[in-house]
Enzyme design. Structure first.
Site, PDB file in Angstrom:
ATOM      1  N   HIS A  54      -7.618 -17.720  -5.420  1.00 51.48           N
ATOM      2  CA  HIS A  54      -6.568 -16.811  -5.879  1.00 51.48           C
ATOM      3  C   HIS A  54      -6.889 -15.376  -5.503  1.00 51.48           C
ATOM      4  O   HIS A  54      -8.025 -15.058  -5.137  1.00 51.48           O
ATOM      5  CB  HIS A  54      -6.376 -16.921  -7.401  1.00 51.48           C
ATOM      6  CG  HIS A  54      -7.632 -16.905  -8.208  1.00 51.48           C
ATOM      7  ND1 HIS A  54      -8.507 -15.853  -8.227  1.00 51.48           N
ATOM      8  CD2 HIS A  54      -8.163 -17.853  -9.032  1.00 51.48           C
ATOM      9  CE1 HIS A  54      -9.507 -16.136  -9.041  1.00 51.48           C
ATOM     10  NE2 HIS A  54      -9.339 -17.354  -9.530  1.00 51.48           N
TER      11      HIS A  54
HETATM   12  P1  TYD Z   1      -9.468 -20.225 -13.144  1.00 52.31           P
HETATM   13  O1  TYD Z   1      -8.976 -18.833 -12.917  1.00 52.31           O
HETATM   14  O2  TYD Z   1      -8.732 -21.322 -12.472  1.00 52.31           O
HETATM   15  O3  TYD Z   1     -11.004 -20.353 -12.762  1.00 52.31           O
HETATM   16  P2  TYD Z   1     -11.749 -20.048 -11.379  1.00 52.31           P
HETATM   17  O4  TYD Z   1     -11.087 -18.903 -10.724  1.00 52.31           O
HETATM   18  O5  TYD Z   1     -13.134 -19.753 -11.796  1.00 52.31           O
HETATM   19  O6  TYD Z   1     -11.739 -21.272 -10.532  1.00 52.31           O
HETATM   20  O7  TYD Z   1      -9.510 -20.450 -14.726  1.00 52.31           O
HETATM   21  C1  TYD Z   1      -9.730 -21.707 -15.328  1.00 52.31           C
HETATM   22  C2  TYD Z   1      -9.017 -21.724 -16.673  1.00 52.31           C
HETATM   23  O8  TYD Z   1      -9.557 -20.754 -17.563  1.00 52.31           O
HETATM   24  C3  TYD Z   1      -7.527 -21.417 -16.560  1.00 52.31           C
HETATM   25  O9  TYD Z   1      -6.850 -22.263 -17.454  1.00 52.31           O
HETATM   26  C4  TYD Z   1      -7.401 -19.994 -17.042  1.00 52.31           C
HETATM   27  C5  TYD Z   1      -8.552 -19.845 -18.003  1.00 52.31           C
HETATM   28  N1  TYD Z   1      -9.128 -18.486 -18.042  1.00 52.31           N
HETATM   29  C6  TYD Z   1      -8.949 -17.705 -19.171  1.00 52.31           C
HETATM   30  O10 TYD Z   1      -8.301 -18.103 -20.162  1.00 52.31           O
HETATM   31  N2  TYD Z   1      -9.511 -16.453 -19.193  1.00 52.31           N
HETATM   32  C7  TYD Z   1     -10.218 -15.966 -18.150  1.00 52.31           C
HETATM   33  O11 TYD Z   1     -10.726 -14.812 -18.201  1.00 52.31           O
HETATM   34  C8  TYD Z   1     -10.389 -16.786 -16.973  1.00 52.31           C
HETATM   35  C9  TYD Z   1     -11.151 -16.299 -15.787  1.00 52.31           C
HETATM   36  C10 TYD Z   1      -9.811 -18.037 -16.979  1.00 52.31           C
END
Ligand code: TYD
Length: 137
Positions: A54
């Site tokens: 992302h």
């Molecule tokens: P995600 O952004 O997909 O993780 P990564 O970029 O590390 O692969 O986040 C995973 C899950 O956690 C998603 O449901 C959103 C949640 N999340 C939060 O609630 N708060 C946060 O600060 C982050 C980074 C993720």
């Protein structure tokens, strides 16, 4: 332009330590160039998992493998670059609107992430084609 991989950067933090061991201090607006509003960490990811995938409209990040190793691929729609994170006193700064993938996690990897903003799912761009379209306008 801020949203370019040229503005990503490898950071070496100062290691304070003595015979008792090491200590690294990261102060917002001092050792990283933003006020730290959020901290999270990623662990237990298998080596074949790709995380991230992302770009963020509003948030800047610093990623540090405080334990183990991983790789971070940054991409601005035109160029890409890979950073290897394998020391607890080294990190990578990622500005807003830069696409990022984290992968090649070692079994013991703990990837610490410092963020400039509180969590807001709406500021995430999770479709690479949408991202590319935005960056090429
Ligand atoms: P995600 O952004 O997909 O993780 P990564 O970029 O590390 O692969 O986040 C995973 C899950 O956690 C998603 O449901 C959103 C949640 N999340 C939060 O609630 N708060 C946060 O600060 C982050 C980074 C993720």
């Amino acid at each position: 332009m801020q949203e370019s991989i040229e503005n990503t950067k490898f950071i070496k933090f100062k290691q304070l330590g003595d015979e008792r061991g090491h200590l690294v201090v990261i102060e917002g607006n001092e050792d990283v160039e933003f006020d730290i509003k959020r901290v999270f960490y990623i662990y237990g990811s298998d080596p074949d998992v790709v995380r991230g995938q992302h770009a963020n409209r509003d948030t800047e990040f610093v990623l540090i493998n405080v334990c183990g190793t991983s790789k971070v691929r940054v991409d601005d729609g035109k160029e890409e670059k890979v950073y290897v994170l394998d020391k607890p006193h080294e990190g990578v700064y990622i500005p807003k609107m830069v696409w990022k993938d984290m992968y090649d996690f070692s079994e013991n990897s703990i990837l610490l992430v410092l963020a400039s903003e509180h969590y807001d799912g709406d500021e995430y761009i999770r479709d690479y084609e949408d991202y590319k379209t935005m960056m090429c306008q």
